[in-house]
Design a protein around this motif. Structure first.
Motif, PDB file in Angstrom:
ATOM      1  N   ILE A 162       0.855  -1.182   0.000  1.00 20.70           N
ATOM      2  CA  ILE A 162       0.000   0.000   0.000  1.00 20.70           C
ATOM      3  C   ILE A 162       0.894   1.236   0.000  1.00 20.70           C
ATOM      4  N   SER A 163       0.634   2.161  -0.899  1.00 19.29           N
ATOM      5  CA  SER A 163       1.468   3.360  -0.966  1.00 19.29           C
ATOM      6  C   SER A 163       1.374   4.164   0.326  1.00 19.29           C
ATOM      7  N   SER A 164       2.462   4.824   0.651  1.00 18.79           N
ATOM      8  CA  SER A 164       2.526   5.625   1.869  1.00 18.79           C
ATOM      9  C   SER A 164       1.524   6.775   1.802  1.00 18.79           C
ATOM     10  N   PRO A 165       0.663   6.935   2.820  1.00 24.22           N
ATOM     11  CA  PRO A 165      -0.401   7.953   2.772  1.00 24.22           C
ATOM     12  C   PRO A 165       0.105   9.342   3.142  1.00 24.22           C
TER      13      PRO A 165
ATOM     14  N   THR B 105       0.063  -4.947 -12.008  1.00 20.89           N
ATOM     15  CA  THR B 105      -0.367  -5.475 -10.708  1.00 20.89           C
ATOM     16  C   THR B 105      -0.771  -4.357  -9.743  1.00 20.89           C
ATOM     17  N   GLN B 106      -0.964  -3.154 -10.275  1.00 21.31           N
ATOM     18  CA  GLN B 106      -1.240  -2.007  -9.409  1.00 21.31           C
ATOM     19  C   GLN B 106      -2.584  -1.359  -9.734  1.00 21.31           C
ATOM     20  N   PHE B 107      -3.177  -0.759  -8.691  1.00 17.58           N
ATOM     21  CA  PHE B 107      -4.457  -0.066  -8.821  1.00 17.58           C
ATOM     22  C   PHE B 107      -4.397   1.242  -8.051  1.00 17.58           C
ATOM     23  N   ARG B 108      -5.092   2.250  -8.583  1.00 16.29           N
ATOM     24  CA  ARG B 108      -5.257   3.506  -7.854  1.00 16.29           C
ATOM     25  C   ARG B 108      -6.671   3.562  -7.305  1.00 16.29           C
TER      26      ARG B 108
ATOM     27  N   VAL C 142      -2.114   3.784  -3.981  1.00 15.94           N
ATOM     28  CA  VAL C 142      -1.800   2.747  -4.956  1.00 15.94           C
ATOM     29  C   VAL C 142      -1.715   1.420  -4.207  1.00 15.94           C
ATOM     30  N   ILE C 143      -2.430   0.425  -4.724  1.00 14.79           N
ATOM     31  CA  ILE C 143      -2.418  -0.923  -4.162  1.00 14.79           C
ATOM     32  C   ILE C 143      -1.701  -1.838  -5.145  1.00 14.79           C
ATOM     33  N   ASP C 144      -0.628  -2.494  -4.693  1.00 11.97           N
ATOM     34  CA  ASP C 144       0.116  -3.424  -5.550  1.00 11.97           C
ATOM     35  C   ASP C 144      -0.116  -4.846  -5.044  1.00 11.97           C
ATOM     36  N   VAL C 145      -0.609  -5.715  -5.943  1.00  4.25           N
ATOM     37  CA  VAL C 145      -0.964  -7.088  -5.569  1.00  4.25           C
ATOM     38  C   VAL C 145       0.092  -8.091  -6.016  1.00  4.25           C
TER      39      VAL C 145
END
Length: 438
Positions: free
Chosen positions: A341-344, A407-410, A351-354
């Protein structure tokens, strides 16, 4: 009988990644009872009270629309609307004495004008726009529409969720090789949520001066940061005092959409300290005639807000988003510790990387279409699905190279806090469904 032929550009177009899920969902024949759409940064909060008052009273005395007449404005926009953008910058402590403003139909039109205004001839590889990948997908799309070239330096997402900028020597090497016209930075980053610091901004500014580049800063999320920050990060905080020669090459992209909760108003601006760029930009924009007049009038209310009123609004918004982003990020990790999970730190995105969860061959676009077209989860007795944005379109990757966005989503923090807290469970459950059948 033969049919008329589309242009090669139209033939090649597919929907933007930020609209892809929404368009697929619209085609879905049997829809679930509920859908949570975090695929696009379509803010759902009420707009600023001063703007709201004008929106509800277009017929008030003193309004240019009180007799029902809606005329063109000057191409550059109402003076009051330009003053609103300047007033916001002044309230944040920046020197605006040399700045000129062109009001545009949203920040998107400002992006398009920027590319036309600095890059080389259409169809050539001369003077590309230099970006830092992953970059907001609209810059890539507009460059393709206009036939202008882009060049990128790549960031990588580490397992702790940080996107690290390349070494300055790497960036400099790309500048030497590609000879760009401008360097684009997004200090409160879309899509990553990364927050640049002023030391980095000044180092990038020094490269712009050294290699005679325009420095362009997209400041749509300037007031939205969630870490202790001693100074507001902005291109307007870099002057000749800090970086000799930077003045006269600074261009900022502004918008009413995000900090002022007015996405549909479609009001943005180009701000610059280059009189020549400002004049030529306005000349180009005469073909558009002007930005929409009603939106300009509504946003113009901010020209009359005090420094305290503007800064209090921004502080409250930071508190609202910061709390939600941190809670949602923590919940993702609780449900599936292997997710990255990208740093908030800034803006309104994660950004979520699976990559450590899924089997080989996973494609973020296919999963997005699954969620929009057939995926469903029972959430407290309510059939629900999730719309998010695949990250493939945020990377400017040559054909044949691996795309990290596969493999990433916003996800965009545009639902209520209660709605956003449902996103981790929806995402994880839909991902498990998808992988079980792949």
């Amino acid at each position: 009988m033969s049919k008329p032929v589309l242009s090669a550009h139209f033939e090649s177009r597919t929907p933007s990644d930020v609209r892809l899920a929404q368009m697929k969902y619209a085609e879905r024949k049997v829809k679930p009872e509920a859908v949570i759409n975090v695929g696009i940064g379509n803010v759902s909060l009420p707009t600023n009270p001063a703007m709201m008052d004008r929106m509800f009273h277009l017929d008030a005395p003193g309004s240019p629309f009180n007799k029902g007449v809606v005329r063109y404005t000057a191409t550059g926009g109402f003076d009051e609307t330009k003053d609103a953008f300047i007033n916001i910058l002044k309230s944040q402590g920046f020197d605006t004495s040399k700045l000129q403003v062109l009001v545009t139909d949203g920040g998107s039109t400002a992006m398009e004008l920027l590319i036309v205004g600095v890059c080389g001839p259409a169809g050539s590889s001369e003077k590309p726009l230099m970006m830092i990948d992953p970059a907001y997908t609209n810059y890539i799309s507009f460059a393709e529409r206009l036939g202008r070239k882009t060049v990128t330096v790549k960031r990588k997402m580490s397992v702790d969720g940080k996107f690290d900028l390349p070494e300055l020597s790497t960036i400099e090497a790309v500048i030497k090789e590609s000879k760009p016209a401008a360097l684009l930075v997004i200090p409160y980053d879309n899509p990553t949520g990364q927050l640049y610091d002023m030391t980095t901004m000044k180092a990038l500014a020094e490269l712009c001066v050294k290699y005679n580049l325009w420095m362009v800063s997209d400041e749509a999320y300037r007031e939205l940061f969630y870490v202790d920050n001693p100074e507001l990060v902005s291109i307007w905080g870099i002057t000749d005092k800090e970086v000799p020669g930077i003045e006269g090459r600074r261009i900022g992209i502004e918008t009413a959409s995000k900090v002022w909760n007015a996405c549909g108003l479609r009001i943005g601006a180009i701000v610059t300290d280059s009189p020549e760029f400002a004049n030529r930009c306005q000349a180009e924009y005469t073909a558009n005639l002007c930005a929409n007049a009603i939106g300009q009038y509504i946003f113009g209310a901010l020209a009359h807000q005090s420094k305290e009123e503007l800064n209090n609004w921004c502080r409250d918004l930071r508190n609202y988003y910061g709390d939600t982003i941190k809670r949602v990020s923590a919940r993702f990790k609780e449900l599936e510790p292997r997710l990255i999970i990208s740093s908030p730190d800034a803006s309104i995105y994660s950004v979520i990387d699976v990559r450590d969860v899924v089997k080989p061959g996973f494609d973020s676009i296919d999963f997005t279409l699954f969620c929009a077209g057939e995926g469903v989860v029972d959430m407290d007795g309510v059939s629900t699905t999730l719309l998010c944005a695949p990250m493939k379109g945020f990377y400017d990757i040559p054909a044949g190279e691996a795309n990290p966005g596969s493999t990433q989503f916003r996800i965009s923090y545009v639902e209520s806090p209660e709605g956003m807290m449902k996103v981790p469970e929806l995402f994880v459950e839909l991902l498990r469904q998808y992988e079980a059948n792949r």
